[in-house]
Motif scaffolding. Structure first.
Motif, PDB file in Angstrom:
ATOM      1  N   ARG A 158      -4.493   3.273  -9.215  1.00 35.54           N
ATOM      2  CA  ARG A 158      -5.690   3.398  -8.370  1.00 35.54           C
ATOM      3  C   ARG A 158      -5.792   4.815  -7.819  1.00 35.54           C
ATOM      4  O   ARG A 158      -6.888   5.381  -7.744  1.00 35.54           O
ATOM      5  N   ALA A 159      -4.684   5.415  -7.427  1.00 36.15           N
ATOM      6  CA  ALA A 159      -4.694   6.796  -6.934  1.00 36.15           C
ATOM      7  C   ALA A 159      -5.222   7.743  -8.015  1.00 36.15           C
ATOM      8  O   ALA A 159      -6.026   8.628  -7.743  1.00 36.15           O
ATOM      9  N   LEU A 160      -4.792   7.513  -9.252  1.00 32.44           N
ATOM     10  CA  LEU A 160      -5.255   8.358 -10.359  1.00 32.44           C
ATOM     11  C   LEU A 160      -6.738   8.144 -10.630  1.00 32.44           C
ATOM     12  O   LEU A 160      -7.470   9.103 -10.908  1.00 32.44           O
ATOM     13  N   GLU A 161      -7.191   6.890 -10.563  1.00 29.74           N
ATOM     14  CA  GLU A 161      -8.622   6.610 -10.766  1.00 29.74           C
ATOM     15  C   GLU A 161      -9.471   7.325  -9.728  1.00 29.74           C
ATOM     16  O   GLU A 161     -10.501   7.928 -10.063  1.00 29.74           O
ATOM     17  N   LEU A 162      -9.049   7.265  -8.472  1.00 32.21           N
ATOM     18  CA  LEU A 162      -9.826   7.906  -7.404  1.00 32.21           C
ATOM     19  C   LEU A 162      -9.800   9.425  -7.545  1.00 32.21           C
ATOM     20  O   LEU A 162     -10.812  10.090  -7.337  1.00 32.21           O
ATOM     21  N   ALA A 163      -8.660   9.986  -7.919  1.00 30.45           N
ATOM     22  CA  ALA A 163      -8.581  11.436  -8.120  1.00 30.45           C
ATOM     23  C   ALA A 163      -9.514  11.867  -9.249  1.00 30.45           C
ATOM     24  O   ALA A 163     -10.203  12.888  -9.141  1.00 30.45           O
ATOM     25  N   GLY A 164      -9.558  11.082 -10.322  1.00 26.77           N
ATOM     26  CA  GLY A 164     -10.459  11.404 -11.426  1.00 26.77           C
ATOM     27  C   GLY A 164     -11.913  11.368 -11.002  1.00 26.77           C
ATOM     28  O   GLY A 164     -12.713  12.220 -11.389  1.00 26.77           O
ATOM     29  N   MET A 166       0.860  -1.180   0.000  1.00 27.36           N
ATOM     30  CA  MET A 166       0.000   0.000   0.000  1.00 27.36           C
ATOM     31  C   MET A 166       0.900   1.236   0.000  1.00 27.36           C
ATOM     32  O   MET A 166       1.963   1.218   0.593  1.00 27.36           O
ATOM     33  N   ALA A 167       0.428   2.276  -0.652  1.00 14.97           N
ATOM     34  CA  ALA A 167       1.157   3.540  -0.698  1.00 14.97           C
ATOM     35  C   ALA A 167       0.180   4.678  -0.440  1.00 14.97           C
ATOM     36  O   ALA A 167      -0.946   4.674  -0.943  1.00 14.97           O
ATOM     37  N   LYS A 168       0.631   5.645   0.335  1.00 16.20           N
ATOM     38  CA  LYS A 168      -0.216   6.796   0.651  1.00 16.20           C
ATOM     39  C   LYS A 168      -0.011   7.895  -0.376  1.00 16.20           C
ATOM     40  O   LYS A 168       1.103   8.134  -0.838  1.00 16.20           O
ATOM     41  N   TYR A 169      -1.135   8.550  -0.707  1.00 16.33           N
ATOM     42  CA  TYR A 169      -1.131   9.673  -1.635  1.00 16.33           C
ATOM     43  C   TYR A 169      -1.922  10.814  -1.024  1.00 16.33           C
ATOM     44  O   TYR A 169      -2.949  10.588  -0.373  1.00 16.33           O
ATOM     45  N   LEU A 170      -1.462  12.017  -1.268  1.00 16.37           N
ATOM     46  CA  LEU A 170      -2.183  13.219  -0.881  1.00 16.37           C
ATOM     47  C   LEU A 170      -2.899  13.741  -2.115  1.00 16.37           C
ATOM     48  O   LEU A 170      -2.284  13.931  -3.164  1.00 16.37           O
ATOM     49  N   LEU A 171      -4.209  13.916  -2.006  1.00 18.65           N
ATOM     50  CA  LEU A 171      -4.990  14.521  -3.088  1.00 18.65           C
ATOM     51  C   LEU A 171      -5.289  15.951  -2.654  1.00 18.65           C
ATOM     52  O   LEU A 171      -6.017  16.168  -1.680  1.00 18.65           O
ATOM     53  N   LEU A 172      -4.710  16.922  -3.335  1.00 13.50           N
ATOM     54  CA  LEU A 172      -4.960  18.330  -3.030  1.00 13.50           C
ATOM     55  C   LEU A 172      -6.031  18.847  -3.968  1.00 13.50           C
ATOM     56  O   LEU A 172      -5.891  18.775  -5.191  1.00 13.50           O
ATOM     57  N   LYS A 173      -7.095  19.386  -3.383  1.00 16.21           N
ATOM     58  CA  LYS A 173      -8.207  19.913  -4.168  1.00 16.21           C
ATOM     59  C   LYS A 173      -7.928  21.390  -4.477  1.00 16.21           C
ATOM     60  O   LYS A 173      -7.852  22.200  -3.583  1.00 16.21           O
ATOM     61  N   HIS A 174      -7.762  21.697  -5.726  1.00 14.75           N
ATOM     62  CA  HIS A 174      -7.498  23.061  -6.153  1.00 14.75           C
ATOM     63  C   HIS A 174      -8.801  23.705  -6.614  1.00 14.75           C
ATOM     64  O   HIS A 174      -9.426  23.229  -7.561  1.00 14.75           O
ATOM     65  N   TYR A 175      -9.193  24.751  -5.931  1.00 17.62           N
ATOM     66  CA  TYR A 175     -10.349  25.525  -6.378  1.00 17.62           C
ATOM     67  C   TYR A 175      -9.827  26.630  -7.275  1.00 17.62           C
ATOM     68  O   TYR A 175      -8.971  27.414  -6.873  1.00 17.62           O
ATOM     69  N   ARG A 176     -10.311  26.662  -8.478  1.00 18.16           N
ATOM     70  CA  ARG A 176      -9.870  27.689  -9.420  1.00 18.16           C
ATOM     71  C   ARG A 176     -11.000  28.680  -9.632  1.00 18.16           C
ATOM     72  O   ARG A 176     -12.049  28.322 -10.129  1.00 18.16           O
ATOM     73  N   GLY A 177     -10.746  29.914  -9.232  1.00 19.85           N
ATOM     74  CA  GLY A 177     -11.726  30.968  -9.417  1.00 19.85           C
ATOM     75  C   GLY A 177     -11.832  31.395 -10.867  1.00 19.85           C
ATOM     76  O   GLY A 177     -12.810  31.988 -11.286  1.00 19.85           O
ATOM     77  N   ALA A 178     -10.792  31.098 -11.630  1.00 17.42           N
ATOM     78  CA  ALA A 178     -10.808  31.448 -13.047  1.00 17.42           C
ATOM     79  C   ALA A 178     -11.819  30.559 -13.766  1.00 17.42           C
ATOM     80  O   ALA A 178     -12.105  29.457 -13.324  1.00 17.42           O
ATOM     81  N   PRO A 179     -12.355  31.031 -14.867  1.00 18.43           N
ATOM     82  CA  PRO A 179     -13.336  30.229 -15.595  1.00 18.43           C
ATOM     83  C   PRO A 179     -12.818  28.842 -15.949  1.00 18.43           C
ATOM     84  O   PRO A 179     -11.692  28.674 -16.353  1.00 18.43           O
ATOM     85  N   ASN A 180     -13.681  27.862 -15.759  1.00 15.45           N
ATOM     86  CA  ASN A 180     -13.397  26.473 -16.097  1.00 15.45           C
ATOM     87  C   ASN A 180     -14.202  26.193 -17.360  1.00 15.45           C
ATOM     88  O   ASN A 180     -15.398  26.444 -17.390  1.00 15.45           O
ATOM     89  N   PRO A 181     -13.584  25.695 -18.409  1.00 21.23           N
ATOM     90  CA  PRO A 181     -14.324  25.508 -19.657  1.00 21.23           C
ATOM     91  C   PRO A 181     -15.472  24.510 -19.547  1.00 21.23           C
ATOM     92  O   PRO A 181     -16.369  24.518 -20.365  1.00 21.23           O
ATOM     93  N   VAL A 182     -15.485  23.676 -18.519  1.00 15.99           N
ATOM     94  CA  VAL A 182     -16.541  22.675 -18.384  1.00 15.99           C
ATOM     95  C   VAL A 182     -17.676  23.196 -17.514  1.00 15.99           C
ATOM     96  O   VAL A 182     -18.835  23.097 -17.855  1.00 15.99           O
ATOM     97  N   ASN A 183     -17.353  23.752 -16.374  1.00 14.72           N
ATOM     98  CA  ASN A 183     -18.362  24.259 -15.445  1.00 14.72           C
ATOM     99  C   ASN A 183     -17.803  25.531 -14.842  1.00 14.72           C
ATOM    100  O   ASN A 183     -17.075  25.500 -13.862  1.00 14.72           O
ATOM    101  N   ASP A 184     -18.099  26.669 -15.441  1.00 16.85           N
ATOM    102  CA  ASP A 184     -17.427  27.917 -15.096  1.00 16.85           C
ATOM    103  C   ASP A 184     -18.166  28.782 -14.079  1.00 16.85           C
ATOM    104  O   ASP A 184     -17.938  29.969 -13.996  1.00 16.85           O
TER     105      ASP A 184
END
Length: 135
Positions: A98-104, A1-19
């Protein structure tokens, strides 16, 4: 098992998907977003992959040692910044994939109108041993 930190970045700039910035979401949209995050964490807790997580306040300070014993403190990060770390989650998984799948999956949390926000998540493995120096 390996630990990963998932940092959630909130971007105030427009997001092309949900802005639509979060400060313009309805209370119901905010509740749905938080519930998605909780359900995600609960599911990972049942599989043994969840370690910890926390939302972060937009208020904060920067501190740096000045060499004279008095660390200077400056304002920041600022909520109006285009990129703000909004929270974090630590997961413990068997593979990097698996870390990438969960982040997605976490990136698809709902936002305005119930649409996935496709937020950026930084995936950082924990350093488990010091790097080897070879000459």
């Amino acid at each position: 098992m390996a630990k990963y930190l998932l940092l959630k970045h909130y971007r105030g700039a427009p997001n092309p998907v949900n802005d639509v910035p979060m400060d313009q979401w309805s209370p119901e949209e905010i509740s749905a977003h938080i519930q998605y995050m909780q359900d995600f964490a609960d599911r990972l807790e049942r599989t043994g992959e969840f370690v910890d997580g926390q939302a972060l306040s937009p208020d904060g300070l920067f501190v740096r040692y000045d060499g004279e014993g008095r660390p200077p403190v400056t304002d920041g990060p600022f909520p109006e910044t285009k990129d703000l770390i909004a929270g974090w989650m630590i997961i413990d998984v068997h593979t990097h994939q698996r870390a990438l799948e969960l982040a997605g999956e976490l990136s698809a949390a709902p936002g305005a109108g119930g649409k996935p926000i496709h937020e950026w998540l930084e995936v950082r493995p924990f350093l488990t041993e010091p790097p080897t120096i070879t000459e």
